[in-house]
Design an enzyme around this catalytic site. Structure first.
Site, PDB file in Angstrom:
ATOM      1  N   SER A 232      -2.011   9.871 -45.110  1.00 56.09           N
ATOM      2  CA  SER A 232      -3.379   9.529 -44.747  1.00 56.09           C
ATOM      3  C   SER A 232      -4.089  10.740 -44.140  1.00 56.09           C
ATOM      4  O   SER A 232      -4.198  11.772 -44.787  1.00 56.09           O
ATOM      5  CB  SER A 232      -3.341   8.326 -43.795  1.00 56.09           C
ATOM      6  N   ASP A 461      -5.440   1.671 -52.888  1.00 55.25           N
ATOM      7  CA  ASP A 461      -5.353   2.031 -51.472  1.00 55.25           C
ATOM      8  C   ASP A 461      -6.721   1.799 -50.838  1.00 55.25           C
ATOM      9  O   ASP A 461      -7.712   2.381 -51.263  1.00 55.25           O
ATOM     10  CB  ASP A 461      -4.945   3.500 -51.337  1.00 55.25           C
ATOM     11  N   HIS A 488      -1.792   0.919 -48.325  1.00 55.69           N
ATOM     12  CA  HIS A 488      -2.156   2.251 -47.868  1.00 55.69           C
ATOM     13  C   HIS A 488      -0.909   3.116 -47.775  1.00 55.69           C
ATOM     14  O   HIS A 488      -0.066   2.896 -46.922  1.00 55.69           O
ATOM     15  CB  HIS A 488      -2.842   2.154 -46.499  1.00 55.69           C
TER      16      HIS A 488
END
Length: 520
Positions: A232, A461, A488
């Site tokens: 991320s 995602d 995610h």
């Protein structure tokens, strides 16, 4: 609604990490064909002395070390302002779990955020991978970026009581008076940050400084090159490190990518569209049950969601917790649930509570988890760190018209997140009112050296949309692993195809096929 949602790590990744990764064939650790682009690894700025530290018990950072007995922790001092290396110092918390066999080097991990603790992530991850080739051949290392987690000073802009009050305010009225109120709340939060942390600290909290911190950690480890796994926001940090310190990278995996070339408004709109896709996936799954609170008619899912949640603007929903469920908490809880199908059942439970006028507490639990509030009412500083970092990482338009246009677009791409009707006015984002100027600007990532990077992106995602991974891989000239899923991030979350490709890359430098696609 134009605020960015924090890109949280997927905690479920730790549950399955150790199940798939043992027994891969080994080769010598250098990556074949790894070359450096001209100019990569140049480090402008004042010289900084390599940090000295001692490795001790981790009890200062981790309450229960029974499952990580070999772990050692340290603090690494870094200058708050790298242009003044002899000035005020920050202390980075670092954890290292040593390799159990032939050591290939260190594998640094970052869980995302910005604002999530890598020290806590490594403490949770290490027991799960104790019998795998990763921990057999790599030291597992995490450091908490400046201001984050166990590092000091910890970035805090709000007291616990102030954060509770912030969550009670729906901030959903986009009339001119309502917009004035929301912007005043944002201004007060920004001023509280400056008053409590100081202008200089906030001016040096961004990813550009953290990338330099990461190289100080590398020096403290005594390694010329590091391996890196960034989830991320950790992909943004990895890209920044690669740009400045590329010669010190052996292998890097970026999962759940952020496109460094995209403006904050475009990134926000793309993210909101991603959450709408995840909401649709959730609703379709929910509709398989006749008890689904959103019903079975796909054309009505958004309307039924609003019918359940929007009344909370006027009156909190029932929960066993005396706080009740605010509109803001219902929205935050929904967002949290959309990060992974494993959380969908809690979203359904909370929405059923609203539908029946009974306990909707699961949505409050989800909101507390997202905001970092524990059972004692104490907050982590994840959210404050998230705001402070993103506000200096890119300039944000101050023109109100830009945010009105953004609100109109978000209502089109993410109707489940849009309260009421378009009014022709909208509040500016917190970062548009932030008193500290941005220290970075969006720009495409420079091509990486051959074999330096692998990018992973998940088709549905919600927080870091798939296209961002496609674009980052193209900019870096890196292979892309596509995971067809609704969650995610994907690495070490139990998918054999993804995990095997990443493991082979870290262990012996074998790059995945250019367009590897992995089914759920």
């Amino acid at each position: 609604m134009a605020a960015m949602w924090r890109r949280r790590p997927l905690s479920s990744a730790l549950l399955s990490f150790g199940l798939l990764l043992g027994g891969l064939p080994l080769a010598a650790p250098p990556l074949a064909g790894a070359t450096e682009e001209p100019g990569a690894g140049q480090t402008p700025g004042a010289p900084v002395v390599a940090p000295q530290q001692s490795w001790n018990s981790c009890r200062e950072f981790i309450a229960d070390t029974s499952e990580i007995r070999t772990a050692r922790c340290a603090t690494v001092s870094v200058p708050v302002d790298y242009d003044q290396p002899g000035g005020t110092q920050a202390k980075l918390a670092v954890i290292r779990v040593p390799a159990t066999g032939q050591r290939f080097g260190a594998l640094l991990v970052n869980p995302g955020g910005p604002g999530a603790s890598a020290v806590d992530m490594v403490a949770a991850m290490a027991p799960a991978i104790a019998d795998t080739d990763i921990l057999r051949h790599f030291d597992l290392v995490g450091f908490d970026p400046r201001g984050v987690g166990h590092s000091t000073p910890a970035l805090r802009c709000r007291t616990d009581a102030e954060f509770d009050a912030y969550r009670r305010d729906p901030m959903a009225d986009y009339s001119p008076a309502g917009v004035t109120h929301v912007e005043q709340v944002y201004r007060q939060l920004a001023q509280d940050c400056v008053d409590r942390m100081g202008f200089s600290f906030l001016a040096n909290i961004g990813t550009a400084s953290v990338a330099r911190d990461m190289d100080m950690v590398r020096q403290a480890l005594g390694d010329d090159q590091i391996n890196y796994l960034g989830y991320s926001y950790g992909t943004e940090l990895g890209t920044a490190y690669l740009e400045r310190f590329g010669t010190h990278v052996r292998a890097m995996v970026l999962d759940g990518a952020i496109d460094p070339a995209v403006s904050p408004i475009e990134e926000s709109i793309s993210q909101m569209a991603g959450f709408q896709t995840a909401f649709n996936d959730y609703a379709a799954d929910c509709a398989r049950s006749p008890a689904c609170p959103l019903g079975t008619d796909s054309a009505q899912w958004v309307n039924r969601y609003h019918a359940l949640v929007d009344p909370l603007v006027q009156k909190p929903g029932k929960t066993s917790d005396p706080r009740g469920l605010s509109y803001a908490d219902a929205t935050t809880g929904t967002i949290n649930a959309l990060y992974s199908p494993q959380r969908w059942k809690y979203l359904t439970s909370g929405l059923l509570g609203l539908q029946r006028g009974s306990d909707a507490g699961d949505l409050l639990v989800l909101a507390d988890d997202y905001d970092g509030r524990d059972a004692d009412g104490h907050y982590s500083n994840d959210q404050d760190a998230f705001n402070a970092v993103r506000c200096v990482d890119a300039p944000t338009p101050a023109d109100p018209a830009a945010w009105v246009a953004a609100d109109q677009r978000i209502r089109q791409v993410a109707p489940f997140l849009s309260y009421g009707q378009f009014t022709g006015s909208a509040p500016r984002d917190l970062c548009a009112l932030w008193p500290v100027p941005a220290t970075s600007t969006p720009h495409p990532a420079a091509p990486a050296g051959a074999g330096k990077v692998v990018v992973v992106s998940t088709t549905h995602d919600p927080a870091t949309p798939y296209q961002s991974g496609v674009d980052l891989a193209r900019q870096l000239g890196a292979p892309l692993i596509t995971f067809d899923g609704t969650q995610h991030t994907a690495v070490f979350d139990g998918n054999q195809c993804v995990d095997s490709a990443v493991m082979h890359y870290f262990l012996d430098g074998t790059l995945p096929p250019t367009s590897l696609r992995c089914a759920p």
